[in-house]
Design an enzyme around this catalytic site. Structure first.
Site, PDB file in Angstrom:
ATOM      1  N   HIS A  74       4.858 -14.066  10.635  1.00 13.70           N
ATOM      2  CA  HIS A  74       3.879 -14.732   9.760  1.00 13.70           C
ATOM      3  C   HIS A  74       3.081 -13.684   8.991  1.00 13.70           C
ATOM      4  O   HIS A  74       1.975 -13.317   9.371  1.00 13.70           O
ATOM      5  CB  HIS A  74       2.958 -15.636  10.580  1.00 13.70           C
ATOM      6  CG  HIS A  74       3.642 -16.852  11.103  1.00 13.70           C
ATOM      7  ND1 HIS A  74       4.046 -16.971  12.419  1.00 13.70           N
ATOM      8  CD2 HIS A  74       4.007 -18.008  10.496  1.00 13.70           C
ATOM      9  CE1 HIS A  74       4.625 -18.144  12.592  1.00 13.70           C
ATOM     10  NE2 HIS A  74       4.619 -18.800  11.446  1.00 13.70           N
ATOM     11  N   ASN A  75       3.657 -13.222   7.899  1.00 12.56           N
ATOM     12  CA  ASN A  75       3.087 -12.144   7.114  1.00 12.56           C
ATOM     13  C   ASN A  75       3.292 -12.431   5.628  1.00 12.56           C
ATOM     14  O   ASN A  75       3.726 -13.524   5.252  1.00 12.56           O
ATOM     15  CB  ASN A  75       3.715 -10.802   7.519  1.00 12.56           C
ATOM     16  CG  ASN A  75       5.243 -10.851   7.471  1.00 12.56           C
ATOM     17  OD1 ASN A  75       5.826 -11.516   6.617  1.00 12.56           O
ATOM     18  ND2 ASN A  75       5.894 -10.149   8.390  1.00 12.56           N
ATOM     19  N   TRP A  76       2.980 -11.472   4.791  1.00 13.70           N
ATOM     20  CA  TRP A  76       3.086 -11.656   3.337  1.00 13.70           C
ATOM     21  C   TRP A  76       4.518 -11.968   2.914  1.00 13.70           C
ATOM     22  O   TRP A  76       4.754 -12.773   2.007  1.00 13.70           O
ATOM     23  CB  TRP A  76       2.555 -10.403   2.630  1.00 13.70           C
ATOM     24  CG  TRP A  76       2.897 -10.291   1.170  1.00 13.70           C
ATOM     25  CD1 TRP A  76       3.530  -9.251   0.556  1.00 13.70           C
ATOM     26  CD2 TRP A  76       2.584 -11.231   0.122  1.00 13.70           C
ATOM     27  NE1 TRP A  76       3.647  -9.484  -0.795  1.00 13.70           N
ATOM     28  CE2 TRP A  76       3.074 -10.696  -1.089  1.00 13.70           C
ATOM     29  CE3 TRP A  76       1.958 -12.474   0.098  1.00 13.70           C
ATOM     30  CZ2 TRP A  76       2.951 -11.349  -2.313  1.00 13.70           C
ATOM     31  CZ3 TRP A  76       1.838 -13.145  -1.122  1.00 13.70           C
ATOM     32  CH2 TRP A  76       2.327 -12.582  -2.310  1.00 13.70           C
ATOM     33  N   PHE A  77       5.502 -11.378   3.572  1.00 14.46           N
ATOM     34  CA  PHE A  77       6.894 -11.620   3.213  1.00 14.46           C
ATOM     35  C   PHE A  77       7.279 -13.075   3.505  1.00 14.46           C
ATOM     36  O   PHE A  77       8.014 -13.703   2.739  1.00 14.46           O
ATOM     37  CB  PHE A  77       7.811 -10.638   3.964  1.00 14.46           C
ATOM     38  CG  PHE A  77       7.627  -9.223   3.524  1.00 14.46           C
ATOM     39  CD1 PHE A  77       8.419  -8.679   2.533  1.00 14.46           C
ATOM     40  CD2 PHE A  77       6.627  -8.423   4.073  1.00 14.46           C
ATOM     41  CE1 PHE A  77       8.240  -7.375   2.088  1.00 14.46           C
ATOM     42  CE2 PHE A  77       6.429  -7.119   3.642  1.00 14.46           C
ATOM     43  CZ  PHE A  77       7.239  -6.594   2.653  1.00 14.46           C
ATOM     44  N   HIS A  78       6.779 -13.608   4.608  1.00 12.83           N
ATOM     45  CA  HIS A  78       7.020 -15.018   4.926  1.00 12.83           C
ATOM     46  C   HIS A  78       6.318 -15.924   3.918  1.00 12.83           C
ATOM     47  O   HIS A  78       6.879 -16.935   3.481  1.00 12.83           O
ATOM     48  CB  HIS A  78       6.528 -15.328   6.340  1.00 12.83           C
ATOM     49  CG  HIS A  78       6.549 -16.784   6.695  1.00 12.83           C
ATOM     50  ND1 HIS A  78       7.725 -17.498   6.901  1.00 12.83           N
ATOM     51  CD2 HIS A  78       5.536 -17.679   6.878  1.00 12.83           C
ATOM     52  CE1 HIS A  78       7.431 -18.750   7.202  1.00 12.83           C
ATOM     53  NE2 HIS A  78       6.113 -18.894   7.185  1.00 12.83           N
ATOM     54  N   HIS A 114       0.122 -21.503   2.811  1.00 15.19           N
ATOM     55  CA  HIS A 114       0.316 -22.351   3.990  1.00 15.19           C
ATOM     56  C   HIS A 114       0.097 -21.633   5.323  1.00 15.19           C
ATOM     57  O   HIS A 114      -0.061 -22.289   6.361  1.00 15.19           O
ATOM     58  CB  HIS A 114       1.714 -22.983   3.970  1.00 15.19           C
ATOM     59  CG  HIS A 114       2.788 -22.091   4.525  1.00 15.19           C
ATOM     60  ND1 HIS A 114       3.303 -21.014   3.832  1.00 15.19           N
ATOM     61  CD2 HIS A 114       3.420 -22.100   5.723  1.00 15.19           C
ATOM     62  CE1 HIS A 114       4.209 -20.409   4.575  1.00 15.19           C
ATOM     63  NE2 HIS A 114       4.302 -21.038   5.730  1.00 15.19           N
ATOM     64  N   ASP A 115       0.081 -20.301   5.322  1.00 13.62           N
ATOM     65  CA  ASP A 115      -0.133 -19.553   6.568  1.00 13.62           C
ATOM     66  C   ASP A 115      -1.222 -18.492   6.431  1.00 13.62           C
ATOM     67  O   ASP A 115      -1.203 -17.483   7.145  1.00 13.62           O
ATOM     68  CB  ASP A 115       1.169 -18.881   7.029  1.00 13.62           C
ATOM     69  CG  ASP A 115       2.007 -19.774   7.931  1.00 13.62           C
ATOM     70  OD1 ASP A 115       1.421 -20.638   8.604  1.00 13.62           O
ATOM     71  OD2 ASP A 115       3.245 -19.621   7.942  1.00 13.62           O
ATOM     72  N   ASP A 226       9.455 -24.072   5.284  1.00 10.20           N
ATOM     73  CA  ASP A 226       8.780 -23.318   6.348  1.00 10.20           C
ATOM     74  C   ASP A 226       9.728 -22.960   7.482  1.00 10.20           C
ATOM     75  O   ASP A 226       9.469 -22.026   8.245  1.00 10.20           O
ATOM     76  CB  ASP A 226       7.602 -24.140   6.877  1.00 10.20           C
ATOM     77  CG  ASP A 226       6.605 -23.300   7.657  1.00 10.20           C
ATOM     78  OD1 ASP A 226       6.549 -22.080   7.427  1.00 10.20           O
ATOM     79  OD2 ASP A 226       5.862 -23.867   8.473  1.00 10.20           O
ATOM     80  N   GLN A 277      17.753 -19.438  18.658  1.00  6.38           N
ATOM     81  CA  GLN A 277      18.242 -19.879  17.354  1.00  6.38           C
ATOM     82  C   GLN A 277      19.179 -21.070  17.481  1.00  6.38           C
ATOM     83  O   GLN A 277      19.071 -22.045  16.733  1.00  6.38           O
ATOM     84  CB  GLN A 277      18.961 -18.721  16.644  1.00  6.38           C
ATOM     85  CG  GLN A 277      18.042 -17.644  16.142  1.00  6.38           C
ATOM     86  CD  GLN A 277      17.066 -18.169  15.104  1.00  6.38           C
ATOM     87  OE1 GLN A 277      17.448 -18.673  14.058  1.00  6.38           O
ATOM     88  NE2 GLN A 277      15.776 -18.064  15.402  1.00  6.38           N
TER      89      GLN A 277
END
Length: 329
Positions: A74-78, A114-115, A226, A277
């Site tokens: 959960h970071n900028w790339f996400h 959203h995050d 998401d 997964q």
């Protein structure tokens, strides 16, 4: 914060896939993603359509990046990845045709925000640890409420004023879309959406009850985006699989250190990355995507790789995955 100089090679590479699921956020630099995020807004001519200047958009995007923490997942790339996927899905499913300019702008903004300030742990952890955020939001959709709050605090900040030219009616419409979309990403509500999709696609449901409203469709799209790592080309999907399980296991470490009950999927000593997964696709998101495709046939193309990716995981165990990726994810 200054807007960085554009790397033209990276920008053109990203622009070519900006409307497809082949865009690999992890193959770009943090600065590259600023330019590609802005390009999404520019491609749809939002500065002109909703009277938001490019300069304000730049300030806002920079602030969003600064509010994304350095988590494995959960970071900028996400944040960019979900925004770009929402953009792709809105075009593929032609959702944008049913929306007003303000609603479409709100859809993209809600994906970007959203995050915001996600701490790298889930809602149950925040509630169990009696965190300040859980106290503030009364244990209900803690993270999602925080993301909503911070999004509007940024947009309304005196140095940004992203929505200053909106009429009151536009602001009310915009705010409703953003709040509903971000709150929809709480996985505790996943069953609620699955139940509604089943009813909408059930031939025995009265026709009047099968009507699709555009707000619900936007919420479905952001929920799909998401969790869309499993829909990307496998070379992309497996990198995100490593990142999300890294974050799960770090939460498990915190739970152990604090003497909290250990969340099963966060226990690195007993849980496998590949098994997680497979289980996620088989029991959680795969059935959901099938219902979405049935309810919104125009979106069917975005789910085309799901089956192939699921089969590909059968050729992996955790060691194979780790050996193959090394530190390159």
């Amino acid at each position: 914060m200054e807007w960085p100089k554009r790397n033209e090679e990276a920008f053109q590479r990203g622009k070519r896939v900006l409307q497809s699921l082949e865009c690999d956020a992890l193959s770009f630099s943090s600065d590259d993603l600023l330019h590609l995020t802005l390009e999404i807004f520019l491609e749809q001519e939002f500065p002109k359509k909703v009277n938001v200047s490019e300069e304000k958009l730049k300030k806002f995007i920079l602030c969003v990046r600064s509010c994304m923490f350095d988590n494995p997942y959960h970071n900028w790339f996400h944040a960019f990845d979900v925004t770009q996927t929402v953009y792709c899905m809105s075009l593929t499913g032609e959702t944008y045709k049913t929306l007003t300019d303000v609603e479409y702008f709100a859809l993209i903004v809600s994906a970007l925000c959203h995050d915001l300030e996600h701490p790298g742990v889930n809602n149950p952890f925040l509630v169990s640890s009696r965190s300040d955020l859980a106290t503030l939001y009364n244990d209900r959709s803690v993270l999602e409420n925080h993301h909503c709050c911070r999004a509007f605090q940024l947009m309304l900040h005196s140095e940004i004023q992203l929505l200053s030219e909106f009429t009151n009616a536009q602001y009310i419409a915009f705010r409703a879309v953003v709040l509903n979309n971000i709150l929809a990403t709480d996985m505790a509500r996943h069953g609620e959406y699955t139940t509604k999709l089943k009813r909408l696609t059930d031939p025995n449901t009265p026709p009047d009850d099968r009507k699709m409203d555009k707000q619900f469709e936007m919420e479905i799209i952001i929920k799909c985006a998401d969790t869309s790592n499993v829909l990307k080309p496998f070379d992309i999907a497996k990198k995100w699989a490593m990142r999300v399980t890294d974050e799960f296991f770090l939460q498990g470490d915190k739970e152990k250190a604090s003497g909290m009950p250990l969340t099963p999927m966060c226990d690195r000593t007993s849980q496998g990355r590949v098994a997680l997964q497979k289980g996620f696709v088989d029991f959680v998101i795969g059935p959901y995507y099938k219902l979405v495709a049935a309810a919104f046939p125009n979106l069917t193309p975005v789910f085309s790789l799901l089956t192939d990716n699921r089969k590909a995981w059968n050729n992996y165990d955790d060691k194979t995955l780790a050996d193959e990726l090394g530190d390159m994810y």
